[in-house]
Motif scaffolding. Structure first.
Motif, PDB file in Angstrom:
ATOM      1  N   VAL A  80     -19.543  -4.079 -54.209  1.00  0.00           N
ATOM      2  CA  VAL A  80     -18.128  -4.438 -54.361  1.00  0.00           C
ATOM      3  C   VAL A  80     -17.877  -5.521 -53.321  1.00  0.00           C
ATOM      4  CG1 VAL A  80     -15.743  -3.653 -54.267  1.00  0.00           C
ATOM      5  CG2 VAL A  80     -17.520  -2.110 -55.118  1.00  0.00           C
ATOM      6  N   PRO A  81     -17.769  -6.802 -53.730  1.00  0.00           N
ATOM      7  CA  PRO A  81     -17.669  -7.911 -52.776  1.00  0.00           C
ATOM      8  C   PRO A  81     -16.461  -7.766 -51.856  1.00  0.00           C
ATOM      9  CG  PRO A  81     -18.127  -8.720 -54.983  1.00  0.00           C
ATOM     10  CD  PRO A  81     -17.794  -7.272 -55.130  1.00  0.00           C
ATOM     11  N   LEU A  82     -16.656  -8.130 -50.583  1.00  0.00           N
ATOM     12  CA  LEU A  82     -15.595  -8.077 -49.580  1.00  0.00           C
ATOM     13  C   LEU A  82     -15.431  -9.458 -48.968  1.00  0.00           C
ATOM     14  CD1 LEU A  82     -16.621  -4.770 -47.751  1.00  0.00           C
ATOM     15  CD2 LEU A  82     -14.854  -5.033 -49.486  1.00  0.00           C
ATOM     16  N   ASN A  83     -14.184  -9.900 -48.873  1.00  0.00           N
ATOM     17  CA  ASN A  83     -13.933 -11.249 -48.344  1.00  0.00           C
ATOM     18  C   ASN A  83     -12.988 -11.264 -47.154  1.00  0.00           C
ATOM     19  OD1 ASN A  83     -15.419 -12.544 -50.468  1.00  0.00           O
ATOM     20  ND2 ASN A  83     -13.706 -12.065 -51.836  1.00  0.00           N
ATOM     21  N   ASP A  84     -12.417 -10.109 -46.792  1.00  0.00           N
ATOM     22  CA  ASP A  84     -11.365 -10.112 -45.778  1.00  0.00           C
ATOM     23  C   ASP A  84     -11.699  -9.225 -44.577  1.00  0.00           C
ATOM     24  OD1 ASP A  84     -11.275  -7.776 -47.128  1.00  0.00           O
ATOM     25  OD2 ASP A  84      -9.113  -7.727 -47.421  1.00  0.00           O
ATOM     26  N   SER A  85     -12.981  -9.052 -44.282  1.00  0.00           N
ATOM     27  CA  SER A  85     -13.375  -8.166 -43.177  1.00  0.00           C
ATOM     28  C   SER A  85     -14.193  -8.909 -42.130  1.00  0.00           C
ATOM     29  CB  SER A  85     -14.172  -6.971 -43.723  1.00  0.00           C
ATOM     30  OG  SER A  85     -13.438  -6.260 -44.679  1.00  0.00           O
ATOM     31  N   SER A  86     -13.898 -10.192 -41.923  1.00  0.00           N
ATOM     32  CA  SER A  86     -14.738 -11.009 -41.042  1.00  0.00           C
ATOM     33  C   SER A  86     -14.769 -10.478 -39.611  1.00  0.00           C
ATOM     34  CB  SER A  86     -14.234 -12.459 -41.043  1.00  0.00           C
ATOM     35  OG  SER A  86     -12.885 -12.513 -40.646  1.00  0.00           O
ATOM     36  N   TRP A  87     -13.708  -9.826 -39.165  1.00  0.00           N
ATOM     37  CA  TRP A  87     -13.685  -9.318 -37.789  1.00  0.00           C
ATOM     38  C   TRP A  87     -14.666  -8.159 -37.587  1.00  0.00           C
ATOM     39  CZ3 TRP A  87     -11.761  -4.360 -36.400  1.00  0.00           C
ATOM     40  CH2 TRP A  87     -11.198  -3.645 -37.445  1.00  0.00           C
ATOM     41  N   LEU A  88     -15.184  -7.609 -38.708  1.00  0.00           N
ATOM     42  CA  LEU A  88     -16.166  -6.533 -38.626  1.00  0.00           C
ATOM     43  C   LEU A  88     -17.596  -7.031 -38.833  1.00  0.00           C
ATOM     44  CD1 LEU A  88     -14.200  -3.817 -40.593  1.00  0.00           C
ATOM     45  CD2 LEU A  88     -14.909  -3.633 -38.209  1.00  0.00           C
ATOM     46  N   ASN A  89     -17.770  -8.352 -38.952  1.00  0.00           N
ATOM     47  CA  ASN A  89     -19.113  -8.912 -39.124  1.00  0.00           C
ATOM     48  C   ASN A  89     -19.956  -8.692 -37.871  1.00  0.00           C
ATOM     49  OD1 ASN A  89     -18.448  -9.839 -41.628  1.00  0.00           O
ATOM     50  ND2 ASN A  89     -18.191 -11.977 -41.022  1.00  0.00           N
ATOM     51  N   ASP A  90     -21.268  -8.493 -38.071  1.00  0.00           N
ATOM     52  CA  ASP A  90     -22.154  -8.435 -36.922  1.00  0.00           C
ATOM     53  C   ASP A  90     -22.552  -9.852 -36.511  1.00  0.00           C
ATOM     54  OD1 ASP A  90     -24.130  -9.305 -38.697  1.00  0.00           O
ATOM     55  OD2 ASP A  90     -25.056  -7.338 -38.912  1.00  0.00           O
ATOM     56  N   GLU A  91     -23.498  -9.953 -35.561  1.00  0.00           N
ATOM     57  CA  GLU A  91     -23.859 -11.280 -35.034  1.00  0.00           C
ATOM     58  C   GLU A  91     -24.487 -12.180 -36.090  1.00  0.00           C
ATOM     59  OE1 GLU A  91     -27.195  -8.381 -34.294  1.00  0.00           O
ATOM     60  OE2 GLU A  91     -25.007  -8.424 -34.018  1.00  0.00           O
ATOM     61  N   ARG A  92     -24.979 -11.614 -37.188  1.00  0.00           N
ATOM     62  CA  ARG A  92     -25.546 -12.412 -38.272  1.00  0.00           C
ATOM     63  C   ARG A  92     -24.561 -12.658 -39.408  1.00  0.00           C
ATOM     64  NH1 ARG A  92     -31.726 -10.052 -39.053  1.00  0.00           N
ATOM     65  NH2 ARG A  92     -32.453 -10.468 -36.919  1.00  0.00           N
ATOM     66  N   GLY A  93     -23.336 -12.247 -39.207  1.00  0.00           N
ATOM     67  CA  GLY A  93     -22.330 -12.447 -40.243  1.00  0.00           C
ATOM     68  C   GLY A  93     -22.379 -11.414 -41.353  1.00  0.00           C
ATOM     69  N   ASN A  94     -23.089 -10.289 -41.121  1.00  0.00           N
ATOM     70  CA  ASN A  94     -23.229  -9.250 -42.142  1.00  0.00           C
ATOM     71  C   ASN A  94     -22.205  -8.137 -41.953  1.00  0.00           C
ATOM     72  OD1 ASN A  94     -25.460 -10.429 -43.430  1.00  0.00           O
ATOM     73  ND2 ASN A  94     -26.883  -9.500 -41.985  1.00  0.00           N
ATOM     74  N   LEU A  95     -21.897  -7.474 -43.046  1.00  0.00           N
ATOM     75  CA  LEU A  95     -21.058  -6.280 -43.028  1.00  0.00           C
ATOM     76  C   LEU A  95     -21.919  -5.071 -43.383  1.00  0.00           C
ATOM     77  CD1 LEU A  95     -17.921  -7.616 -44.952  1.00  0.00           C
ATOM     78  CD2 LEU A  95     -18.029  -7.065 -42.515  1.00  0.00           C
ATOM     79  N   THR A  96     -21.513  -3.899 -42.903  1.00  0.00           N
ATOM     80  CA  THR A  96     -22.200  -2.652 -43.247  1.00  0.00           C
ATOM     81  C   THR A  96     -21.235  -1.737 -43.976  1.00  0.00           C
ATOM     82  OG1 THR A  96     -23.594  -2.817 -41.275  1.00  0.00           O
ATOM     83  CG2 THR A  96     -23.484  -0.673 -42.361  1.00  0.00           C
ATOM     84  N   VAL A  97     -21.636  -1.289 -45.161  1.00  0.00           N
ATOM     85  CA  VAL A  97     -20.842  -0.339 -45.934  1.00  0.00           C
ATOM     86  C   VAL A  97     -21.701   0.886 -46.226  1.00  0.00           C
ATOM     87  CG1 VAL A  97     -19.389  -2.114 -46.985  1.00  0.00           C
ATOM     88  CG2 VAL A  97     -21.489  -1.403 -48.146  1.00  0.00           C
ATOM     89  N   GLN A  98     -21.065   1.942 -46.668  1.00  0.00           N
ATOM     90  CA  GLN A  98     -21.786   3.155 -47.053  1.00  0.00           C
ATOM     91  C   GLN A  98     -21.483   3.436 -48.520  1.00  0.00           C
ATOM     92  OE1 GLN A  98     -22.180   6.024 -43.970  1.00  0.00           O
ATOM     93  NE2 GLN A  98     -21.878   7.772 -45.339  1.00  0.00           N
TER      94      GLN A  98
END
Length: 364
Positions: A166-184
């Motif tokens: 499920v694409p996410l576009n509004d969680s940039s403040w939760l990105n890690d140092e590589r610009g990745n997001l983690t979901v479960q």
């Protein structure tokens, strides 16, 4: 003149490279869309080998086939490099903040309608801030479904927000140092969720679980936290939180559910989790009792507070004149049946308020 031509050549080369990159991005997007994990109809067709609808419900183990086919799609996406996955080992964890916020309250949905503000939101106050819950009224029973889905979620995905199932576009403040997001994520049938809830596969239970999943898909939280600034004084920082994105395919008694828990939920699970014994919770029959147990799980090994305060925090539902014996009945079950705690209730309820003194015997 030569320098000017060199600058022009450099500019054109840069524009050409940008154009090629845009074409590659478009191609990648089309490729990702072609293996969309949420295309439930396709997954169902793969699992049932395109049999007529009237024959599908007779297939033995259709639920397992649906989940296996959906898992295969997830693996296919990982092999294409869209994201990487990690197994989740501790399924008894729930976010501490979520357990303390009065989002899921032991108040029937019909009674919550009169508690909504002008924006049709359920407002609440906490010791650390204030907030509002948007979406349909949700109850402890809906929280049961959410926690059952957390129990069944066995994998975390790490990748670019646009490449997640499920694409996410509004969680940039939760990105890690590589610009990745983690979901479960969770892939399960309604039947498997009901089994986790400890209820049978009746049509009424199937319908109730599907309706609860629909409600959960529309819940969001507006949360403001209080801060003190040396020069500006008191201020508030706010954010809107989505707990989970859910997609489903309602199909006979084995509807397939795909749930993607938000990056913020995963952050809470990794950094501020509370251990919550799911088997114990399922055996507490009252909504008030399950709300009390969830709250006490977040309070450490020792806790002392007035009963009325606890009742306000968890939005205890019902006649407060019977608060002590009803709360005491839940605490006795936690102590005598589960060997989970010790407690004493002080006071008379008149000149001295009732006060709970609680201590934990074991962690879970």
């Amino acid at each position: 003149m030569a320098a000017s031509q060199s600058k022009m050549d450099s500019f054109l080369a840069k524009r050409n490279a940008e154009s090629k990159q845009r074409q590659k991005d478009l191609f990648d997007a089309e490729k990702e869309q072609a293996i969309d994990l949420a295309t439930m109809d396709t997954i169902v067709e793969e699992a049932t080998h395109t049999l007529p609808v009237e024959n599908r419900k007779k297939i033995k183990g259709i639920g397992r086939k649906l989940v296996k086919a959906a898992d295969a799609r997830l693996l296919e996406a990982e092999q294409l490099g869209l994201f990487t996955s990690l197994s989740v080992s501790d399924t008894n964890a729930i976010p501490t903040l979520l357990a303390r916020l009065p989002i899921f309250v032991p108040i029937p949905a019909r009674c919550q309608r009169n508690m909504l503000d002008k924006d049709l939101a359920f407002a609440f106050e906490t010791p650390f801030g204030r907030g509002r819950r948007f979406g349909p009224p949700v109850t402890i029973e809906d929280e049961d479904v959410l926690f059952a889905m957390l129990q069944l979620s066995g994998r975390r995905l790490i990748g670019q927000g646009s490449k997640l199932p499920v694409p996410l576009n509004d969680s940039s403040w939760l990105n890690d140092e590589r610009g990745n997001l983690t979901v479960q994520v969770m892939i399960a049938t309604v039947g498997q969720i009901n089994k986790e809830l400890g209820i049978n596969d009746s049509g009424l239970n199937y319908k109730a679980t599907i309706e609860s999943i629909r409600r959960l898909a529309h819940v969001s939280i507006e949360l403001e936290t209080r801060k003190k600034d040396l020069y500006l004084g008191e201020s508030w920082d706010g954010q809107t939180i989505r707990l989970v994105d859910i997609q489903w395919r309602a199909y006979e008694e084995d509807g397939l559910i795909f749930a993607q828990f938000s990056p913020l939920m995963v952050k809470w699970l990794k950094e501020q989790a509370t251990f919550h014994n799911w088997k114990m919770r399922r055996q507490i029959s009252s909504a008030n009792g399950r709300a009390l147990y969830r709250f006490l799980c977040t309070q450490g090994n020792y806790y002392k507070k007035e009963l009325e305060y606890i009742a306000d925090v968890i939005h205890w539902h019902g006649d407060r004149s019977r608060l002590r014996p009803r709360m005491e009945a839940v605490l006795k079950q936690l102590r005598d049946q589960f060997d989970w705690c010790d407690f004493v209730i002080h006071g008379t309820g008149r000149s001295e308020p009732f006060v709970l003194e609680f201590s934990r015997r074991r962690k879970n």
